[in-house]
Design an enzyme around this catalytic site. Sequence first.
Site, PDB file in Angstrom:
ATOM      1  N   GLU A   1      -9.613  -2.597   5.610  1.00 22.18           N
ATOM      2  CA  GLU A   1     -10.135  -2.294   6.874  1.00 22.18           C
ATOM      3  C   GLU A   1     -11.751  -3.165   6.985  1.00 22.18           C
ATOM      4  O   GLU A   1     -12.126  -3.422   5.936  1.00 22.18           O
ATOM      5  CB  GLU A   1     -10.468  -0.869   6.952  1.00 22.18           C
ATOM      6  CG  GLU A   1      -9.137   0.019   7.051  1.00 22.18           C
ATOM      7  CD  GLU A   1      -9.167   1.458   7.072  1.00 22.18           C
ATOM      8  OE1 GLU A   1      -9.657   1.933   6.763  1.00 22.18           O
ATOM      9  OE2 GLU A   1      -8.290   1.777   8.128  1.00 22.18           O
TER      10      GLU A   1
ATOM     11  N   HIS B   1      -7.373  -5.981  10.174  1.00 25.89           N
ATOM     12  CA  HIS B   1      -7.189  -5.486   8.764  1.00 25.89           C
ATOM     13  C   HIS B   1      -5.886  -5.738   8.134  1.00 25.89           C
ATOM     14  O   HIS B   1      -4.715  -5.879   8.926  1.00 25.89           O
ATOM     15  CB  HIS B   1      -7.378  -4.134   8.542  1.00 25.89           C
ATOM     16  CG  HIS B   1      -6.501  -3.107   8.604  1.00 25.89           C
ATOM     17  ND1 HIS B   1      -6.698  -2.222   9.955  1.00 25.89           N
ATOM     18  CD2 HIS B   1      -5.403  -2.710   8.152  1.00 25.89           C
ATOM     19  CE1 HIS B   1      -5.315  -1.427   9.909  1.00 25.89           C
ATOM     20  NE2 HIS B   1      -4.791  -1.703   8.906  1.00 25.89           N
TER      21      HIS B   1
ATOM     22  N   ASP C   1      -7.495  -3.994  14.419  1.00 21.04           N
ATOM     23  CA  ASP C   1      -9.031  -4.505  14.049  1.00 21.04           C
ATOM     24  C   ASP C   1      -8.781  -5.801  12.998  1.00 21.04           C
ATOM     25  O   ASP C   1     -10.009  -6.029  12.366  1.00 21.04           O
ATOM     26  CB  ASP C   1      -9.870  -3.353  13.539  1.00 21.04           C
ATOM     27  CG  ASP C   1      -9.185  -2.438  12.327  1.00 21.04           C
ATOM     28  OD1 ASP C   1      -7.901  -3.272  11.750  1.00 21.04           O
ATOM     29  OD2 ASP C   1      -9.605  -1.534  11.775  1.00 21.04           O
TER      30      ASP C   1
ATOM     31  N   ASP D   1       0.752  -1.226   0.036  1.00 18.73           N
ATOM     32  CA  ASP D   1       0.100  -0.094  -0.018  1.00 18.73           C
ATOM     33  C   ASP D   1       0.771   1.322   0.151  1.00 18.73           C
ATOM     34  O   ASP D   1       2.129   1.282   0.131  1.00 18.73           O
ATOM     35  CB  ASP D   1      -0.963   0.118   1.202  1.00 18.73           C
ATOM     36  CG  ASP D   1      -0.229  -0.667   2.400  1.00 18.73           C
ATOM     37  OD1 ASP D   1       0.752  -0.555   2.587  1.00 18.73           O
ATOM     38  OD2 ASP D   1      -1.038  -1.250   3.351  1.00 18.73           O
TER      39      ASP D   1
END
Length: 292
Positions: free
Chosen positions: A166, A161, A159, A90
């Site tokens: 996400e 991801h 979380d 990313d």
Amino acid sequence: MLEKGPDNTSYKPCPANTMRLVILDDGERVSEWAARYMIKRINDFKPGPNKYFVMGLPTGSTPLGTYKKLVKYHKLGKISFKYVKTFNMDEYVGIPRDHSQSYHTFMWENLFKHIDIDPNNVHLLNGNATNLDQECQEYERKIKEAGGIELFVGGIGPDGHIAFNEPGSSLVSRTRVKTLNQETITANARFFGDDVTLVPKQALTVGVGTVMDAREVLVLITGSHKAYALHMAIEEGINHMYTVSALQQHTRSIIVCDESATMELKVKTVKYFKDLWSVHSKLIEDPMMKDF
């Protein structure tokens, strides 16, 4: 019988249709194990001018120790990246490529400039492209043109991801523009002087489907703040709210974690995987590394 890789290369990183969990004492040992595994996979592949080893790579604090180990072993002559191609997971949208917190800068400062990789074989998403959607489509094309990713290395957020996929992301998603949620922005503020207003609100990211297309996936998880995400990844069902859980359907995936990250796991889960240490330790046995 050994599994056959590309170009009839024999390798057996782990049995088909298996998710493995390697539990180590601390982050230092996670970095060491991961680096040795990556080195062994590259060396076993025997890359050359007509057969490149293609890797997917992450950024962030978790893989930093692994990159330091790779640099160390490269300088000791244990690994060459001459015939390796890389695709990063990313990149932020809208900050200069040479910004101190761009993932382009992170990768060059912490890995690429210290090893013998050809800059032409390094692929990073351009968060300043005129047409971001086209940039993402072109990235997918380049991965396909390279023959697909042999080993995708990743980390996760608290979380659950993976990359910037996400909670709520499609489990068949491809490389695309993603608006970051507030939790991610807040978590990343530490890299921007703890000022959330300076954190980019969008990023370009490979999709869950892009990661799942890799022939093997290696995920690094450290710290008690990621313990619940690890629990959701391996003890609960596949859930698009915890995108790393998609790896349950991958034919070859390994999660390497420290003790702190196991705090939410069932005792019998931890015992089961720890009892497999004699098997997991063999995954990093490499004649090139016998003196280390």
